[in-house]
Every structure is written in structure tokens, then in C-alpha cells.
Scaffold this motif. Structure first.
Motif, PDB file in Angstrom:
ATOM      1  N   SER A   1      -5.171   5.198   2.941  1.00 11.68           N
ATOM      2  CA  SER A   1      -5.912   4.755   4.238  1.00 11.68           C
ATOM      3  C   SER A   1      -5.617   3.288   4.363  1.00 11.68           C
ATOM      4  O   SER A   1      -6.140   2.832   5.073  1.00 11.68           O
ATOM      5  CB  SER A   1      -7.379   5.149   3.721  1.00 11.68           C
ATOM      6  OG  SER A   1      -7.243   6.585   3.794  1.00 11.68           O
ATOM      7  N   CYS A   2      -5.407   2.502   3.405  1.00 15.96           N
ATOM      8  CA  CYS A   2      -5.651   1.258   3.574  1.00 15.96           C
ATOM      9  C   CYS A   2      -4.226   0.727   3.685  1.00 15.96           C
ATOM     10  O   CYS A   2      -4.243  -0.088   5.265  1.00 15.96           O
ATOM     11  CB  CYS A   2      -5.073   0.918   2.134  1.00 15.96           C
ATOM     12  SG  CYS A   2      -6.563   0.573   0.824  1.00 15.96           S
ATOM     13  N   ASP A   3      -2.662   1.709   3.461  1.00 18.42           N
ATOM     14  CA  ASP A   3      -1.624   1.711   4.468  1.00 18.42           C
ATOM     15  C   ASP A   3      -2.436   1.548   6.218  1.00 18.42           C
ATOM     16  O   ASP A   3      -1.581   0.801   6.791  1.00 18.42           O
ATOM     17  CB  ASP A   3      -0.683   2.423   3.981  1.00 18.42           C
ATOM     18  CG  ASP A   3       0.223   2.589   5.247  1.00 18.42           C
ATOM     19  OD1 ASP A   3       1.062   1.526   4.702  1.00 18.42           O
ATOM     20  OD2 ASP A   3       0.898   3.390   5.149  1.00 18.42           O
ATOM     21  N   PHE A   4      -2.749   2.993   6.709  1.00 21.08           N
ATOM     22  CA  PHE A   4      -2.406   2.518   8.219  1.00 21.08           C
ATOM     23  C   PHE A   4      -3.618   1.656   8.263  1.00 21.08           C
ATOM     24  O   PHE A   4      -3.552   0.897   9.851  1.00 21.08           O
ATOM     25  CB  PHE A   4      -3.531   4.283   7.889  1.00 21.08           C
ATOM     26  CG  PHE A   4      -4.234   4.714   9.486  1.00 21.08           C
ATOM     27  CD1 PHE A   4      -2.764   5.378  10.928  1.00 21.08           C
ATOM     28  CD2 PHE A   4      -5.211   4.392   9.924  1.00 21.08           C
ATOM     29  CE1 PHE A   4      -3.382   5.244  11.758  1.00 21.08           C
ATOM     30  CE2 PHE A   4      -5.690   4.634  10.896  1.00 21.08           C
ATOM     31  CZ  PHE A   4      -4.811   5.668  12.434  1.00 21.08           C
ATOM     32  N   TRP A   5      -4.881   1.260   7.812  1.00 19.05           N
ATOM     33  CA  TRP A   5      -5.090   0.625   8.233  1.00 19.05           C
ATOM     34  C   TRP A   5      -5.007  -1.406   8.714  1.00 19.05           C
ATOM     35  O   TRP A   5      -5.190  -0.913   8.936  1.00 19.05           O
ATOM     36  CB  TRP A   5      -6.948  -0.222   7.798  1.00 19.05           C
ATOM     37  CG  TRP A   5      -7.590  -0.650   8.446  1.00 19.05           C
ATOM     38  CD1 TRP A   5      -9.050  -0.954   9.140  1.00 19.05           C
ATOM     39  CD2 TRP A   5      -7.314  -2.137   7.793  1.00 19.05           C
ATOM     40  NE1 TRP A   5      -9.054  -1.051  10.030  1.00 19.05           N
ATOM     41  CE2 TRP A   5      -8.679  -3.061   8.737  1.00 19.05           C
ATOM     42  CE3 TRP A   5      -7.013  -3.037   7.252  1.00 19.05           C
ATOM     43  CZ2 TRP A   5      -8.890  -4.500   8.573  1.00 19.05           C
ATOM     44  CZ3 TRP A   5      -7.475  -4.810   7.087  1.00 19.05           C
ATOM     45  CH2 TRP A   5      -7.639  -5.115   8.469  1.00 19.05           C
TER      46      TRP A   5
ATOM     47  N   ILE B   1      -4.095   8.168  -4.308  1.00 20.98           N
ATOM     48  CA  ILE B   1      -3.335   8.391  -2.840  1.00 20.98           C
ATOM     49  C   ILE B   1      -3.838   8.037  -1.913  1.00 20.98           C
ATOM     50  O   ILE B   1      -3.952   7.165  -0.662  1.00 20.98           O
ATOM     51  CB  ILE B   1      -2.355   9.486  -2.978  1.00 20.98           C
ATOM     52  CG1 ILE B   1      -1.188   9.384  -4.263  1.00 20.98           C
ATOM     53  CG2 ILE B   1      -1.303  10.035  -2.230  1.00 20.98           C
ATOM     54  CD1 ILE B   1      -0.740  10.651  -5.005  1.00 20.98           C
ATOM     55  N   ILE B   2      -5.431   8.503  -1.750  1.00 20.69           N
ATOM     56  CA  ILE B   2      -5.609   9.099  -0.428  1.00 20.69           C
ATOM     57  C   ILE B   2      -6.327   7.556   0.292  1.00 20.69           C
ATOM     58  O   ILE B   2      -6.154   7.674   1.009  1.00 20.69           O
ATOM     59  CB  ILE B   2      -6.712  10.474  -0.458  1.00 20.69           C
ATOM     60  CG1 ILE B   2      -5.706  11.618  -0.573  1.00 20.69           C
ATOM     61  CG2 ILE B   2      -7.300   9.891   1.157  1.00 20.69           C
ATOM     62  CD1 ILE B   2      -6.959  13.138  -0.035  1.00 20.69           C
ATOM     63  N   LEU B   3      -6.424   7.454  -0.498  1.00 18.32           N
ATOM     64  CA  LEU B   3      -7.324   5.835  -0.872  1.00 18.32           C
ATOM     65  C   LEU B   3      -6.201   4.256   0.131  1.00 18.32           C
ATOM     66  O   LEU B   3      -6.295   3.636   1.208  1.00 18.32           O
ATOM     67  CB  LEU B   3      -8.562   5.406  -1.405  1.00 18.32           C
ATOM     68  CG  LEU B   3      -9.545   5.576  -1.986  1.00 18.32           C
ATOM     69  CD1 LEU B   3     -10.213   5.203  -2.982  1.00 18.32           C
ATOM     70  CD2 LEU B   3     -10.214   5.699  -1.218  1.00 18.32           C
TER      71      LEU B   3
ATOM     72  N   PHE C   1       0.950  -2.075  -0.025  1.00 21.13           N
ATOM     73  CA  PHE C   1      -0.397   0.159  -0.287  1.00 21.13           C
ATOM     74  C   PHE C   1       0.851   1.139  -0.160  1.00 21.13           C
ATOM     75  O   PHE C   1       0.064   2.401  -0.862  1.00 21.13           O
ATOM     76  CB  PHE C   1      -1.116  -0.207   1.178  1.00 21.13           C
ATOM     77  CG  PHE C   1      -1.862  -0.747   0.638  1.00 21.13           C
ATOM     78  CD1 PHE C   1      -2.756  -1.396  -0.206  1.00 21.13           C
ATOM     79  CD2 PHE C   1      -2.289  -2.040   2.382  1.00 21.13           C
ATOM     80  CE1 PHE C   1      -3.822  -1.900   0.026  1.00 21.13           C
ATOM     81  CE2 PHE C   1      -3.300  -2.554   2.200  1.00 21.13           C
ATOM     82  CZ  PHE C   1      -4.107  -2.851   0.923  1.00 21.13           C
ATOM     83  N   ARG C   2       1.841   1.505   0.412  1.00 27.50           N
ATOM     84  CA  ARG C   2       2.936   2.538   0.686  1.00 27.50           C
ATOM     85  C   ARG C   2       3.318   2.661  -0.263  1.00 27.50           C
ATOM     86  O   ARG C   2       3.997   4.054  -0.789  1.00 27.50           O
ATOM     87  CB  ARG C   2       3.428   2.286   2.177  1.00 27.50           C
ATOM     88  CG  ARG C   2       4.753   1.292   2.493  1.00 27.50           C
ATOM     89  CD  ARG C   2       5.268   1.756   3.356  1.00 27.50           C
ATOM     90  NE  ARG C   2       3.977   1.515   4.830  1.00 27.50           N
ATOM     91  CZ  ARG C   2       4.666   1.641   5.683  1.00 27.50           C
ATOM     92  NH1 ARG C   2       5.184   3.183   6.593  1.00 27.50           N
ATOM     93  NH2 ARG C   2       3.145   2.373   6.576  1.00 27.50           N
TER      94      ARG C   2
END
Length: 154
Positions: free
Chosen positions: A68-72, A63-65, A38-39
Motif C-alpha cells: 500500500s505504501c508502494d502504491f501511494w 506485506i499489504i501495508l 517499499f517493493r
């Protein structure tokens, strides 16, 4: 530390049991893949967004999606399985919200050591860079003045 029954992963210090049966050196290869996927994808989309689309909004949303997937993934999966980090919010009977954080002590210690090393390096570069620049300027000016003085004497 509180244990929630809805979570199937072992708590810190508890192991899966089949440690000797592993074939790979990577403990969780699928988790590691998505941790990096993701990142890396977000960075690649950022760098190559002009090639994919000339529309700024489409690139920004993508990029935001991905981030967000990376954060989750880091919060709920890789942070827990790879380095032993967990956090959640609990609401007590009075309605007050409390954040609960769990981590392995070696992880916190290593994070503190690395952050102090970064801070030390930053301060050293910041102060050392100015000192070197000042010394170079003084040496240059001194050399120029010496050359001028030598030209005027004969």
C-alpha cells in the motif's frame, strides 16, 4: 489539461531551473530510494516471513501495508517526479465523477512498445515452445521406429 493550484510540483515540460547545479546523476535520490524500498521490503518479507514470524496473518498484514505504501508512493510521488504520470478524480457540477490522467507522450509510447514486446515474446514462446516440443516428439518417435525397423531386418 487542468492545473491544480494546491500542487507545488511543476507541470510537464516545466523544469526546476537549477539543472546545471546538480551534483548527482539521480534527479530525485530520496524518491528513488523509497520507490525501491517499499517493493523490495515487501518481497523480502514475503520470502523470509517464516523466519520472522510463524503467524500468517502478521506476515500478510505487513506485506499489504508495504505494498500500500508502494502504491501511494508511485501514484503520488515517484510516478509524478520520475516519469511524469499524474491522475486524479474530479466531480463536476452534475455530480458525475471524471478521472483525469496526465502523462508525458514519450512515457506512454515507451509503455506501449514494452507491452507489445512482452506480448510478442509471450506468443512467440507459447507457439514456438509447442512447435519445438512437437518436433522433438516426432523426431524421437521417428528414431525409435527406425531403430525397431533396423532390429527386425537381420
Amino acid at each position: 489539461m487542468l492545473r491544480q493550484d494546491s500542487q507545488d510540483a511543476p507541470l510537464f515540460g516545466e523544469e526546476d531551473g537549477n539543472i546545471g547545479a546538480r551534483k548527482s546523476n539521480i534527479r530525485h535520490p530520496l524518491v528513488s530510494f523509497f520507490h525501491l524500498f517499499f517493493r523490495t521490503s515487501a518481497i523480502l518479507v514475503y520470502l523470509l516471513c517464516d523466519i520472522f514470524s510463524s503467524r500468517f496473518i502478521a506476515c500478510m498484514v505487513t506485506i499489504i501495508l508495504l505494498l500500500s505504501c508502494d502504491f501511494w508512493t508511485v501514484k503520488n510521488v515517484s510516478g509524478r517526479l520520475l516519469v511524469g504520470l499524474r491522475w486524479w478524480n474530479q466531480v463536476d457540477t452534475d455530480g458525475k465523477s471524471h478521472w483525469v490522467f496526465e502523462s508525458r507522450k514519450a512515457v506512454v509510447l515507451m509503455g506501449l512498445v514494452l507491452q507489445w514486446a512482452n506480448l510478442y515474446g509471450y506468443v512467440r514462446c507459447k507457439l514456438g515452445g509447442q512447435t519445438n516440443l512437437r518436433n522433438m516428439a516426432q523426431n524421437y518417435l521417428g528414431a525409435q521406429m527406425f531403430k525397431q525397423a533396423m532390429k527386425e531386418e537381420p
